[in-house]
Design a protein around this motif. Sequence first.
Motif, short mmCIF file in Angstrom:
data_model
loop_
_atom_site.label_atom_id
_atom_site.label_comp_id
_atom_site.label_asym_id
_atom_site.label_seq_id
_atom_site.Cartn_x
_atom_site.Cartn_y
_atom_site.Cartn_z
N UNK A 14 15.75 21.29 0.00
CA UNK A 14 16.02 20.83 1.37
C UNK A 14 14.75 20.87 2.21
N UNK A 15 13.97 21.93 2.03
CA UNK A 15 12.70 22.02 2.75
C UNK A 15 11.77 20.87 2.38
N UNK A 16 11.73 20.54 1.09
CA UNK A 16 10.87 19.45 0.62
C UNK A 16 11.27 18.13 1.27
N UNK A 17 12.57 17.88 1.34
CA UNK A 17 13.05 16.64 1.94
C UNK A 17 12.68 16.57 3.41
N UNK A 18 12.91 17.67 4.14
CA UNK A 18 12.59 17.69 5.57
C UNK A 18 11.09 17.57 5.79
N UNK A 19 10.30 18.31 5.00
CA UNK A 19 8.85 18.23 5.15
C UNK A 19 8.35 16.83 4.82
N UNK A 20 8.94 16.20 3.80
CA UNK A 20 8.54 14.84 3.45
C UNK A 20 8.74 13.88 4.61
N UNK A 21 9.85 14.02 5.32
CA UNK A 21 10.11 13.16 6.48
C UNK A 21 9.14 13.45 7.62
N UNK A 24 5.81 11.92 6.68
CA UNK A 24 5.85 10.46 6.78
C UNK A 24 5.64 10.01 8.22
N UNK A 25 6.19 10.77 9.17
CA UNK A 25 6.02 10.43 10.58
C UNK A 25 4.61 10.79 11.06
N UNK A 26 4.05 11.89 10.52
CA UNK A 26 2.71 12.33 10.93
C UNK A 26 1.61 11.44 10.36
N UNK A 27 1.77 11.04 9.10
CA UNK A 27 0.72 10.31 8.40
C UNK A 27 1.27 8.96 7.94
N UNK A 28 1.00 7.95 8.74
CA UNK A 28 1.54 6.63 8.45
C UNK A 28 1.03 6.10 7.11
N UNK A 79 -2.45 17.61 4.30
CA UNK A 79 -1.13 17.20 4.80
C UNK A 79 -0.51 18.23 5.73
N UNK A 80 -1.31 18.71 6.69
CA UNK A 80 -0.77 19.63 7.70
C UNK A 80 0.03 18.81 8.71
N UNK A 81 1.32 19.06 8.78
CA UNK A 81 2.17 18.28 9.68
C UNK A 81 3.18 19.14 10.40
N UNK A 82 3.39 18.86 11.68
CA UNK A 82 4.37 19.55 12.50
C UNK A 82 5.33 18.50 13.07
N UNK A 83 6.62 18.78 13.00
CA UNK A 83 7.61 17.86 13.57
C UNK A 83 7.31 17.63 15.05
#
Length: 391
Positions: A14-21, A24-28, A79-83
């Motif tokens: 579940x974490x992987x799915x959420x992080x993937x999304x 995707x929003x952070x890095x076009x 791939x450092x990304x924050x929602x």
Amino acid sequence: MTPQFEYSQNVNSEDVLRLGNILKQCFIDLGENESYINRIGVENLRVIHQNEQVVGGLALIPMSQWWGGVSVPMTGIAAVGIACEYRGSGGAIALMQHTVKELYENGVPISVLYPATQRLYRKAGYEQAGSACFWEIPALSIQVREQLLPVKPVVPINLEVFHDLHHKQATLNNGYLNRNQFMWEGVSKPLEKEPLYAYLIGEADQPQGYIIFSQHADKDDTILRIRDWVVLTTAAAQTFWSFLANHRSQIDKIRWRSSPVDPLTLLLPEQTAKLKHISRWMLRVIDVVKALEKRGYPKKIQTELHLEIEDDLIAENNGKFILSVANGRGEVTKGGKGELQLDIKGLAPLYTGLFTPQQLQITGKLQGTETSLDIATQIFAGSSPWMADFF
């Protein structure tokens, strides 16, 4: 450490799915998230939660990097990304601080990343440490015609053919990666579905270099993009340019990655090669003792450098250290006079040789006696650090 965030080294599906999304929003331009995560490996993902919600995450890339002719274990941060709804909450700095502490506990000497913003990573102890450069030259301007060595295609592309050649070039360049499988796969991954072409320079039983490239057309020009290259001899350098010059009837411009001062351009009759873009990657010394002892130093120097270091995140990095250098290697002991004072950020560009100790003192990154500055100049001297890879 920010208390309201929970750092997770074991990432579930579940974490992987959420992080993937989130990524995707952070890095076009990240590409297919599932493919990227599979290449990275779920075991190398880290996430941070708040109230059981995934705030963001990053990827760790264990590899090593060449310093002073020695391969130093290094962990790349990618791939450092924050929602977006959590940006500004402190989640990013908490994520980075937890990661740095984990790396220290795992015995990692240094860490490197490409920053989207320097301010965040400086808060975690990272600082500018090396260059990433793009060069460009009009194909018609090369004017190097004599091809001294054969150039033979590698079909199909077998990256193992290039490993030894890349290794030989890497040892000569501070900052070069000792590539792992993930990084080699990045070399062969097509950009925008462009076909790749690979050629060995020299005889098949004794190659002296190689070139891997793709070709594409934009609205104004046709471009040859060099994805990877190695040149180990004068004859290979001459052949490199003559081979590229032979594309002039179909190719307008050639682009490649190199150092801020590219020695290959010395072979050009005129200064028609231009530095089109330069940026800086950042390094953090995770473990002062390990980092200083594992890199290489000039072989004919025998001396001591007395350091005093401050690190507000890793307590063990604080205090006075004596770096003793002899026969190309360093040994660190606690104590000494503390003649060169700096924080963990200031140590990064000193360690890599991006700036001289005198330049770092002028910019307030360190303070030292004249003797300590001279000693530091001697032991950290080397080629300007750069990297041909992006992660």
